[in-house]
Design a protein around this motif. Structure first.
Motif, PDB file in Angstrom:
ATOM      1  N   SER A 429      50.034 145.120  87.575  1.00 33.20           N
ATOM      2  CA  SER A 429      51.279 144.465  87.956  1.00 33.20           C
ATOM      3  C   SER A 429      50.968 143.244  88.797  1.00 33.20           C
ATOM      4  N   PRO A 430      51.432 142.059  88.361  1.00 34.28           N
ATOM      5  CA  PRO A 430      51.231 140.871  89.202  1.00 34.28           C
ATOM      6  C   PRO A 430      52.028 140.920  90.495  1.00 34.28           C
ATOM      7  N   TRP A 431      53.001 141.836  90.588  1.00 32.69           N
ATOM      8  CA  TRP A 431      53.764 141.991  91.823  1.00 32.69           C
ATOM      9  C   TRP A 431      53.017 142.826  92.857  1.00 32.69           C
ATOM     10  N   TYR A 432      52.246 143.786  92.374  1.00 28.48           N
ATOM     11  CA  TYR A 432      51.578 144.737  93.274  1.00 28.48           C
ATOM     12  C   TYR A 432      50.135 144.943  92.807  1.00 28.48           C
ATOM     13  N   PRO A 433      49.151 144.301  93.448  1.00 31.75           N
ATOM     14  CA  PRO A 433      47.762 144.415  93.001  1.00 31.75           C
ATOM     15  C   PRO A 433      47.195 145.829  93.036  1.00 31.75           C
ATOM     16  N   THR A 434      47.788 146.738  93.819  1.00 35.83           N
ATOM     17  CA  THR A 434      47.220 148.084  93.941  1.00 35.83           C
ATOM     18  C   THR A 434      47.862 149.087  92.984  1.00 35.83           C
ATOM     19  N   LEU A 435      48.764 148.636  92.123  1.00 34.41           N
ATOM     20  CA  LEU A 435      49.413 149.542  91.178  1.00 34.41           C
ATOM     21  C   LEU A 435      48.695 149.533  89.830  1.00 34.41           C
ATOM     22  N   THR A 436      48.629 150.712  89.220  1.00 33.72           N
ATOM     23  CA  THR A 436      48.172 150.864  87.841  1.00 33.72           C
ATOM     24  C   THR A 436      49.325 151.459  87.050  1.00 33.72           C
ATOM     25  N   LEU A 437      49.677 150.837  85.939  1.00 29.92           N
ATOM     26  CA  LEU A 437      50.816 151.288  85.137  1.00 29.92           C
ATOM     27  C   LEU A 437      50.350 152.170  83.985  1.00 29.92           C
ATOM     28  N   PHE A 438      51.060 153.256  83.795  1.00 32.39           N
ATOM     29  CA  PHE A 438      50.837 154.150  82.665  1.00 32.39           C
ATOM     30  C   PHE A 438      52.136 154.172  81.861  1.00 32.39           C
ATOM     31  N   ARG A 439      52.079 153.666  80.646  1.00 32.39           N
ATOM     32  CA  ARG A 439      53.278 153.445  79.857  1.00 32.39           C
ATOM     33  C   ARG A 439      53.473 154.547  78.815  1.00 32.39           C
ATOM     34  N   ARG A 440      54.686 155.052  78.761  1.00 28.34           N
ATOM     35  CA  ARG A 440      55.044 156.020  77.720  1.00 28.34           C
ATOM     36  C   ARG A 440      55.564 155.262  76.510  1.00 28.34           C
ATOM     37  N   ALA A 441      54.998 155.531  75.347  1.00 28.61           N
ATOM     38  CA  ALA A 441      55.399 154.836  74.130  1.00 28.61           C
ATOM     39  C   ALA A 441      56.812 155.237  73.721  1.00 28.61           C
ATOM     40  N   ARG A 442      57.468 154.359  72.998  1.00 32.07           N
ATOM     41  CA  ARG A 442      58.831 154.613  72.525  1.00 32.07           C
ATOM     42  C   ARG A 442      58.871 155.875  71.664  1.00 32.07           C
ATOM     43  N   GLY A 443      59.788 156.757  71.990  1.00 32.57           N
ATOM     44  CA  GLY A 443      59.964 157.984  71.229  1.00 32.57           C
ATOM     45  C   GLY A 443      59.007 159.102  71.596  1.00 32.57           C
ATOM     46  N   ALA A 444      58.037 158.831  72.452  1.00 35.84           N
ATOM     47  CA  ALA A 444      57.057 159.860  72.842  1.00 35.84           C
ATOM     48  C   ALA A 444      57.531 160.584  74.101  1.00 35.84           C
ATOM     49  N   GLY A 445      56.987 161.755  74.349  1.00 32.86           N
ATOM     50  CA  GLY A 445      57.282 162.500  75.563  1.00 32.86           C
ATOM     51  C   GLY A 445      56.279 162.176  76.654  1.00 32.86           C
ATOM     52  N   TRP A 446      56.653 162.522  77.889  1.00 39.05           N
ATOM     53  CA  TRP A 446      55.740 162.249  79.003  1.00 39.05           C
ATOM     54  C   TRP A 446      54.443 163.029  78.885  1.00 39.05           C
ATOM     55  N   GLU A 447      54.468 164.138  78.140  1.00 39.84           N
ATOM     56  CA  GLU A 447      53.241 164.927  78.006  1.00 39.84           C
ATOM     57  C   GLU A 447      52.137 164.147  77.290  1.00 39.84           C
ATOM     58  N   THR A 448      52.508 163.053  76.599  1.00 36.20           N
ATOM     59  CA  THR A 448      51.492 162.229  75.940  1.00 36.20           C
ATOM     60  C   THR A 448      50.791 161.305  76.929  1.00 36.20           C
ATOM     61  N   VAL A 449      51.399 161.081  78.085  1.00 31.72           N
ATOM     62  CA  VAL A 449      50.859 160.143  79.068  1.00 31.72           C
ATOM     63  C   VAL A 449      50.042 160.848  80.144  1.00 31.72           C
ATOM     64  N   ILE A 450      50.462 162.058  80.528  1.00 30.47           N
ATOM     65  CA  ILE A 450      49.864 162.719  81.691  1.00 30.47           C
ATOM     66  C   ILE A 450      48.365 162.984  81.534  1.00 30.47           C
ATOM     67  N   PRO A 451      47.838 163.338  80.357  1.00 29.66           N
ATOM     68  CA  PRO A 451      46.379 163.485  80.251  1.00 29.66           C
ATOM     69  C   PRO A 451      45.627 162.203  80.617  1.00 29.66           C
ATOM     70  N   GLU A 452      46.187 161.062  80.263  1.00 33.42           N
ATOM     71  CA  GLU A 452      45.577 159.786  80.640  1.00 33.42           C
ATOM     72  C   GLU A 452      45.614 159.603  82.157  1.00 33.42           C
ATOM     73  N   VAL A 453      46.720 159.999  82.771  1.00 37.88           N
ATOM     74  CA  VAL A 453      46.830 159.925  84.231  1.00 37.88           C
ATOM     75  C   VAL A 453      45.816 160.862  84.885  1.00 37.88           C
ATOM     76  N   ALA A 454      45.672 162.059  84.317  1.00 36.27           N
ATOM     77  CA  ALA A 454      44.710 163.034  84.862  1.00 36.27           C
ATOM     78  C   ALA A 454      43.287 162.495  84.792  1.00 36.27           C
ATOM     79  N   ALA A 455      42.937 161.829  83.695  1.00 37.32           N
ATOM     80  CA  ALA A 455      41.598 161.256  83.569  1.00 37.32           C
ATOM     81  C   ALA A 455      41.370 160.164  84.609  1.00 37.32           C
ATOM     82  N   ALA A 456      42.397 159.331  84.839  1.00 40.01           N
ATOM     83  CA  ALA A 456      42.273 158.285  85.850  1.00 40.01           C
ATOM     84  C   ALA A 456      42.178 158.886  87.249  1.00 40.01           C
ATOM     85  N   LEU A 457      42.909 159.982  87.488  1.00 38.96           N
ATOM     86  CA  LEU A 457      42.836 160.668  88.776  1.00 38.96           C
ATOM     87  C   LEU A 457      41.439 161.225  89.004  1.00 38.96           C
TER      88      LEU A 457
END
Length: 472
Positions: A429-457
Motif C-alpha cells: 500500500s502506498p498509503w501505509y509502508p508497513t501493510l501487506t495486502l492479502f486479496r480474496r479473489a472474486r467469488g472465492a471464500g476467505w478460506e482460500t486466502v488464509i493459508p497464504e496468510v499463515a505462510a506469511a505469518l
C-alpha cells in the motif's frame, strides 16, 4: 434477492397496472402474482413487469424471469423490463446473459440512465475496470448532472490509480442532488478550495468512518506547512485522545463539542484535502508513523499484553452497518483456524463490538487473549498494537491504525466492493509502508486466502527468531 430495490415499476395510467402496484406497494406479493396470472393475455407489459418484481421478491425465480420475458416479447421497446431482467440475471449469476440484455436495452434507449449504470455496475463487479471506466465516462458525458455517477467515476479512477481526475470527481460525494448525500454543513465561513493559507485558520471536518479519519488526518500538518496560522481538526469522540498525538494541529475537537468552536477563515472535509493539495500516486504523504501512543496508555497496557511468543493481534469483523461489511468481514473466528498451526504464536483479540462474543469464548483449538473489549477508545487500541509484533485485520480501522503507527499489519481485502485506497492487484500500500495486502479473489471464500496468510505469518515468526537469536 439483493438489488430488488433497484427494480423499476414506473408509473402508468392503466387500471391493471394500478391495481397490481397497490398489491406490490403493500407487500402483498403473492396476491400481485395471482392477479396478473388471472389477467392472462390482457396483462400488458407494465403489469407483467410488476408481476416479475413481485415474483423476484418471493424468490420464485423461473416465474419472475418468465414475466419479464413476456413483457419484452409483448413490447420490445418497453425499456424498464430490460433493466429489471438484466438485474435479475446478474444477481442470478448469469452475467453474460445480463450483459447482453443491458446492451439490447441500451440500443433501444441509449440515454436511459438506470440501465446505463446497471451495465457499469456489472462490468465493475466483474473487475473489467477499463470497460467500466469507459462506460461510466460515456454515462457522465450524457448525464453531466448525475452526481452519483460522477462520484462513482471518481472512486473507480482512484481505484485505478488515476488520482489527477479521480479526486476531482470524488468531490461529487457531497452534492445535494446525490441520493443519500448528507445535509450540507455550515461553519459560517467558505469551504477551502486551495486558496493561500498563510496567516489564515482552517477547520477540518471528519467524514465517513474511523479508518478514513485515521488515514487522512495525515494531511492536517501539510496545511501548517502552507502557512496556516491555526488548524482545527474535528473528529469522532473515540479518536480524540489518539489524534492529540498528531503534529501540526492546534486543536482536536470532538464532534459532540462543535458548538464551542469559533469561526475560522475556511473549512474543509478531511477527504477533500488530497484533491486540494494535488496528491498523485507518487506523492502520497506516506511517512510513518504520524500517530503515536500516549505515555499513560502505554503504561496502562504494559502488564496486560502477553510477553511470550510472537504476539499477533486479530481483527476479523468490522462495523456491521457498513454497506460492504458482508464482503470485508469474516464469517467468524473459525475461518482463521490455519493460523494456529504456526508454532510460537500468541494471539490477542483486538475485536471491539461485532465479534466480541467469539473472542470471549473462542474454539478450544483457537486460544487467544481477549483484550479488544476492554479498549475505551482508539488510544487504547494504539497502545495494544504498539506492544504486538503483528496485526492481522480485515479492512477496518485497526488496519489503518497499524499503518499510521508504522506497525506491521496483514490486511485482508475483498475484491467485491473493493475500497479505492487499496488500488488493484498490489500486495503493498502506498498509503501505509508497513501493510501487506492479502486479496480474496472474486467469488472465492476467505478460506482460500488464509493459508497464504499463515505462510506469511510463519515467515515473519522465523525472521523475528533470527533477529533475536544471538550469534555463536
Amino acid at each position: 434477492m439483493s438489488d430488488v430495490n433497484l427494480l423499476d415499476v414506473g408509473d402508468y395510467d392503466d387500471p391493471h397496472w394500478q391495481a397490481a402496484n397497490v398489491l406490490l406497494s403493500t407487500r402483498r406479493f403473492r396476491e400481485a402474482v395471482t392477479f396478473v396470472h388471472q389477467l392472462g393475455v390482457e396483462a400488458r407489459p407494465p403489469t407483467l413487469n410488476i408481476a416479475g418484481v413481485a415474483a423476484t421478491v418471493l424468490q420464485a425465480r423461473p416465474l419472475a424471469e418468465a414475466f419479464f420475458r413476456r413483457a419484452l416479447a409483448a413490447d420490445p421497446d418497453f425499456v424498464q423490463t430490460y433493466n429489471n431482467l438484466a438485474l435479475f440475471l446478474r444477481v442470478d449469476g448469469r452475467q453474460t446473459e445480463a450483459e447482453q440484455v443491458f446492451h439490447q436495452g441500451l440500443k433501444r434507449a441509449p440515454d436511459e440512465p438506470t440501465m446505463s449504470m446497471g451495465l457499469v455496475n456489472l462490468l465493475w463487479l466483474e473487475e473489467r475496470h477499463a470497460e467500466a471506466e469507459a462506460r461510466l465516462r460515456e454515462h457522465v458525458r450524457r448525464h453531466p448532472a448525475d452526481a452519483d455517477a460522477r462520484f462513482k467515476l471518481g472512486a473507480l479512477l482512484l481505484t485505478r490509480g488515476k488520482f489527477d481526475e479521480g479526486w476531482a470527481y470524488y468531490e461529487a460525494r457531497y452534492e445535494p442532488t446525490r441520493p443519500g448525500a448528507p445535509d450540507p454543513v455550515d461553519f459560517g465561513c467558505p469551504q477551502w478550495r486551495g486558496e493561500p493559507l498563510k496567516g489564515r485558520s482552517i477547520l477540518l471536518w471528519f467524514e465517513q468512518g474511523h479508518g478514513d479519519e485515521i488515514q487522512f488526518c495525515r494531511y492536517a500538518p501539510l496545511l501548517k506547512e502552507r502557512g496556516a496560522a491555526k488548524v482545527t481538526l474535528v473528529c469522532k469522540p473515540a479518536l480524540e485522545p489518539l489524534l492529540s498525538t498528531l503534529e501540526g494541529v492546534d486543536r482536536i475537537a470532538p464532534a459532540a463539542g462543535t458548538q464551542e468552536i469559533e469561526t475560522h477563515d475556511y473549512w474543509s472535509y478531511l477527504v477533500s484535502l488530497p484533491h486540494r493539495l494535488g496528491t498523485r500516486l507518487e506523492t502520497i504523504p506516506a511517512k510513518v508513523p504520524y500517530l503515536s501512543v500516549l505515555p499513560e496508555r502505554r503504561a496502562r497496557w504494559a502488564g496486560m499484553i502477553p510477553a511470550e511468543g510472537f504476539r499477533v493481534g486479530l481483527v476479523w469483523k468490522g462495523n456491521s452497518e457498513l454497506a460492504n461489511d458482508k464482503n470485508r468481514s469474516l464469517p467468524g473466528l473459525s475461518v482463521l483456524r490455519p493460523l494456529w498451526d504456526v508454532p510460537g504464536v500468541t494471539f490477542v483479540s483486538l475485536q471491539k463490538g461485532a465479534g466480541e462474543e467469539e473472542a470471549a469464548a473462542p474454539p478450544a483449538d483457537q486460544p487467544l487473549v481477549d483484550l479488544g473489549r476492554l479498549a475505551q477508545d482508539f488510544a487504547d487500541t494504539a497502545a495494544m498494537i504498539e506492544a504486538l509484533d503483528l496485526v492481522i485485520s480485515v479492512d477496518t480501522a485497526p488496519a489503518h491504525l497499524s499503518g499510521a503507527l508504522g506497525r506491521p499489519c496483514f490486511c485482508l481485502v475483498p475484491s467485491e466492493g473493493l475500497d479505492f485506497r487499496w488500488l488493484l492487484e498490489r500486495s503493498d500500500s502506498p498509503w501505509y509502508p508497513t501493510l501487506t495486502l492479502f486479496r480474496r479473489a472474486r467469488g472465492a471464500g476467505w478460506e482460500t486466502v488464509i493459508p497464504e496468510v499463515a505462510a506469511a505469518l510463519e515467515a515473519a515468526v522465523r525472521q523475528a527468531a533470527r533477529r533475536t537469536t544471538p550469534a555463536l
